[in-house]
Design a protein around this motif. Structure first.
Motif, PDB file in Angstrom:
ATOM      1  N   LYS A  21       0.847  -1.196   0.000  1.00  0.00           N
ATOM      2  CA  LYS A  21       0.000   0.000   0.000  1.00  0.00           C
ATOM      3  C   LYS A  21       0.879   1.241   0.000  1.00  0.00           C
ATOM      4  O   LYS A  21       1.839   1.318   0.757  1.00  0.00           O
ATOM      5  N   GLN A  22       0.528   2.176  -0.884  1.00  0.00           N
ATOM      6  CA  GLN A  22       1.179   3.482  -0.916  1.00  0.00           C
ATOM      7  C   GLN A  22       0.079   4.526  -0.837  1.00  0.00           C
ATOM      8  O   GLN A  22      -0.892   4.461  -1.604  1.00  0.00           O
ATOM      9  N   GLU A  23       0.232   5.486   0.069  1.00  0.00           N
ATOM     10  CA  GLU A  23      -0.789   6.496   0.271  1.00  0.00           C
ATOM     11  C   GLU A  23      -0.199   7.889   0.138  1.00  0.00           C
ATOM     12  O   GLU A  23       0.928   8.131   0.565  1.00  0.00           O
ATOM     13  N   THR A  24      -0.975   8.782  -0.467  1.00  0.00           N
ATOM     14  CA  THR A  24      -0.642  10.200  -0.508  1.00  0.00           C
ATOM     15  C   THR A  24      -1.894  10.957  -0.075  1.00  0.00           C
ATOM     16  O   THR A  24      -2.913  10.339   0.238  1.00  0.00           O
ATOM     17  N   ASP A  25      -1.844  12.275  -0.123  1.00  0.00           N
ATOM     18  CA  ASP A  25      -3.006  13.059   0.277  1.00  0.00           C
ATOM     19  C   ASP A  25      -4.214  12.814  -0.619  1.00  0.00           C
ATOM     20  O   ASP A  25      -5.339  12.899  -0.174  1.00  0.00           O
ATOM     21  N   GLY A  26      -3.989  12.507  -1.889  1.00  0.00           N
ATOM     22  CA  GLY A  26      -5.109  12.349  -2.803  1.00  0.00           C
ATOM     23  C   GLY A  26      -5.202  11.017  -3.494  1.00  0.00           C
ATOM     24  O   GLY A  26      -5.993  10.857  -4.426  1.00  0.00           O
ATOM     25  N   SER A  27      -4.406  10.029  -3.056  1.00  0.00           N
ATOM     26  CA  SER A  27      -4.503   8.725  -3.718  1.00  0.00           C
ATOM     27  C   SER A  27      -4.037   7.588  -2.816  1.00  0.00           C
ATOM     28  O   SER A  27      -3.266   7.778  -1.884  1.00  0.00           O
ATOM     29  N   ILE A  28      -4.546   6.426  -3.159  1.00  0.00           N
ATOM     30  CA  ILE A  28      -4.161   5.181  -2.496  1.00  0.00           C
ATOM     31  C   ILE A  28      -3.884   4.182  -3.611  1.00  0.00           C
ATOM     32  O   ILE A  28      -4.717   4.002  -4.502  1.00  0.00           O
TER      33      ILE A  28
ATOM     34  N   VAL B  12     -14.758 -12.759  -8.871  1.00  0.00           N
ATOM     35  CA  VAL B  12     -14.831 -11.676  -7.893  1.00  0.00           C
ATOM     36  C   VAL B  12     -16.063 -10.831  -8.229  1.00  0.00           C
ATOM     37  O   VAL B  12     -16.150 -10.260  -9.323  1.00  0.00           O
ATOM     38  N   PRO B  13     -17.033 -10.751  -7.314  1.00  0.00           N
ATOM     39  CA  PRO B  13     -18.237  -9.961  -7.587  1.00  0.00           C
ATOM     40  C   PRO B  13     -17.926  -8.466  -7.711  1.00  0.00           C
ATOM     41  O   PRO B  13     -17.079  -7.938  -6.983  1.00  0.00           O
ATOM     42  N   GLY B  14     -18.618  -7.804  -8.612  1.00  0.00           N
ATOM     43  CA  GLY B  14     -18.427  -6.372  -8.797  1.00  0.00           C
ATOM     44  C   GLY B  14     -18.682  -5.589  -7.523  1.00  0.00           C
ATOM     45  O   GLY B  14     -17.963  -4.637  -7.215  1.00  0.00           O
ATOM     46  N   VAL B  15     -19.689  -5.984  -6.766  1.00  0.00           N
ATOM     47  CA  VAL B  15     -20.000  -5.281  -5.518  1.00  0.00           C
ATOM     48  C   VAL B  15     -18.833  -5.405  -4.534  1.00  0.00           C
ATOM     49  O   VAL B  15     -18.579  -4.480  -3.759  1.00  0.00           O
ATOM     50  N   CYS B  16     -18.107  -6.505  -4.579  1.00  0.00           N
ATOM     51  CA  CYS B  16     -16.945  -6.664  -3.698  1.00  0.00           C
ATOM     52  C   CYS B  16     -15.802  -5.750  -4.135  1.00  0.00           C
ATOM     53  O   CYS B  16     -15.070  -5.217  -3.300  1.00  0.00           O
ATOM     54  N   MET B  17     -15.652  -5.552  -5.446  1.00  0.00           N
ATOM     55  CA  MET B  17     -14.638  -4.613  -5.927  1.00  0.00           C
ATOM     56  C   MET B  17     -14.933  -3.217  -5.383  1.00  0.00           C
ATOM     57  O   MET B  17     -14.030  -2.523  -4.888  1.00  0.00           O
ATOM     58  N   LEU B  18     -16.199  -2.796  -5.463  1.00  0.00           N
ATOM     59  CA  LEU B  18     -16.576  -1.483  -4.953  1.00  0.00           C
ATOM     60  C   LEU B  18     -16.418  -1.405  -3.439  1.00  0.00           C
ATOM     61  O   LEU B  18     -16.029  -0.369  -2.900  1.00  0.00           O
ATOM     62  N   HIS B  19     -16.690  -2.497  -2.761  1.00  0.00           N
ATOM     63  CA  HIS B  19     -16.550  -2.515  -1.310  1.00  0.00           C
ATOM     64  C   HIS B  19     -15.085  -2.370  -0.898  1.00  0.00           C
ATOM     65  O   HIS B  19     -14.789  -1.693   0.097  1.00  0.00           O
ATOM     66  N   ILE B  20     -14.186  -2.980  -1.638  1.00  0.00           N
ATOM     67  CA  ILE B  20     -12.753  -2.828  -1.350  1.00  0.00           C
ATOM     68  C   ILE B  20     -12.360  -1.358  -1.468  1.00  0.00           C
ATOM     69  O   ILE B  20     -11.651  -0.816  -0.606  1.00  0.00           O
ATOM     70  N   ILE B  21     -12.825  -0.707  -2.521  1.00  0.00           N
ATOM     71  CA  ILE B  21     -12.527   0.718  -2.711  1.00  0.00           C
ATOM     72  C   ILE B  21     -13.063   1.517  -1.518  1.00  0.00           C
ATOM     73  O   ILE B  21     -12.343   2.339  -0.937  1.00  0.00           O
ATOM     74  N   LYS B  22     -14.303   1.264  -1.139  1.00  0.00           N
ATOM     75  CA  LYS B  22     -14.914   1.965  -0.007  1.00  0.00           C
ATOM     76  C   LYS B  22     -14.143   1.716   1.281  1.00  0.00           C
ATOM     77  O   LYS B  22     -13.847   2.646   2.037  1.00  0.00           O
ATOM     78  N   GLU B  23     -13.817   0.460   1.541  1.00  0.00           N
ATOM     79  CA  GLU B  23     -13.126   0.090   2.771  1.00  0.00           C
ATOM     80  C   GLU B  23     -11.763   0.774   2.875  1.00  0.00           C
ATOM     81  O   GLU B  23     -11.393   1.290   3.938  1.00  0.00           O
ATOM     82  N   GLN B  24     -11.040   0.793   1.777  1.00  0.00           N
ATOM     83  CA  GLN B  24      -9.707   1.388   1.800  1.00  0.00           C
ATOM     84  C   GLN B  24      -9.763   2.912   1.917  1.00  0.00           C
ATOM     85  O   GLN B  24      -8.961   3.511   2.624  1.00  0.00           O
ATOM     86  N   LEU B  25     -10.721   3.541   1.235  1.00  0.00           N
ATOM     87  CA  LEU B  25     -10.876   4.988   1.367  1.00  0.00           C
ATOM     88  C   LEU B  25     -11.278   5.357   2.794  1.00  0.00           C
ATOM     89  O   LEU B  25     -10.722   6.289   3.384  1.00  0.00           O
ATOM     90  N   ALA B  26     -12.227   4.630   3.364  1.00  0.00           N
ATOM     91  CA  ALA B  26     -12.675   4.901   4.736  1.00  0.00           C
ATOM     92  C   ALA B  26     -11.505   4.791   5.718  1.00  0.00           C
ATOM     93  O   ALA B  26     -11.366   5.623   6.621  1.00  0.00           O
ATOM     94  N   GLY B  27     -10.677   3.790   5.542  1.00  0.00           N
ATOM     95  CA  GLY B  27      -9.511   3.645   6.412  1.00  0.00           C
ATOM     96  C   GLY B  27      -8.530   4.792   6.254  1.00  0.00           C
ATOM     97  O   GLY B  27      -7.945   5.267   7.225  1.00  0.00           O
ATOM     98  N   HIS B  28      -8.373   5.254   5.028  1.00  0.00           N
ATOM     99  CA  HIS B  28      -7.430   6.344   4.767  1.00  0.00           C
ATOM    100  C   HIS B  28      -7.914   7.659   5.367  1.00  0.00           C
ATOM    101  O   HIS B  28      -7.135   8.382   6.001  1.00  0.00           O
ATOM    102  N   VAL B  29      -9.184   7.996   5.168  1.00  0.00           N
ATOM    103  CA  VAL B  29      -9.705   9.268   5.681  1.00  0.00           C
ATOM    104  C   VAL B  29     -10.162   9.159   7.133  1.00  0.00           C
ATOM    105  O   VAL B  29     -10.526  10.146   7.750  1.00  0.00           O
ATOM    106  N   GLN B  30     -10.138   7.949   7.668  1.00  0.00           N
ATOM    107  CA  GLN B  30     -10.514   7.660   9.053  1.00  0.00           C
ATOM    108  C   GLN B  30     -11.913   8.177   9.393  1.00  0.00           C
ATOM    109  O   GLN B  30     -12.132   8.826  10.403  1.00  0.00           O
TER     110      GLN B  30
END
Length: 122
Positions: A12-19, A42-60
């Protein structure tokens, strides 16, 4: 939560505007028993959930998908042939308590998903 069960972040690499993530799918996960038996995808909804989960963790913050302006599933991810994928999530504030997101999921030179999403803070 799908992290550390359905998938695992191996880089994982994180910056202010990207993961940028490298994830490994768990081919033995129960989701694949139903989607689809004998030919796991891999279900499409799971792909979107991964994006959501990772963004939520980044922005806390707890977030919810408010709008899926564009979601394209360009190829099928099967954990047997694509066990590892890269996910790039670019985001920026889009008003009060909103995040505009552009995300792609790729492996090698193949693009599997492109999405333009809007998440709101819960």
């Amino acid at each position: 939560m799908l992290n550390n069960s359905f998938y695992q972040v191996i880089n994982k690499q994180e910056t202010d505007g990207s993961i940028t993530l490298t994830v490994e799918f768990n081919a033995a996960h129960k989701i694949f028993e139903g989607h689809f038996p004998g030919q796991p995808v891999v279900p499409g909804v799971c792909m979107l959930h991964i994006i959501k989960e990772q963004l939520a963790g980044h922005v806390q913050k707890q977030i919810i998908l408010r709008e899926a302006a564009q979601v394209k599933y360009l190829n099928i991810i099967t954990p047997a042939t694509v066990p590892v994928a890269e996910i790039v999530i670019a985001f920026q504030p889009a008003g009060e308590q909103l995040f505009s997101v552009t995300a792609t999921i790729t492996a090698n030179t193949t693009t599997y998903c492109k999405a333009k999403l809007l998440f709101g803070v819960v």
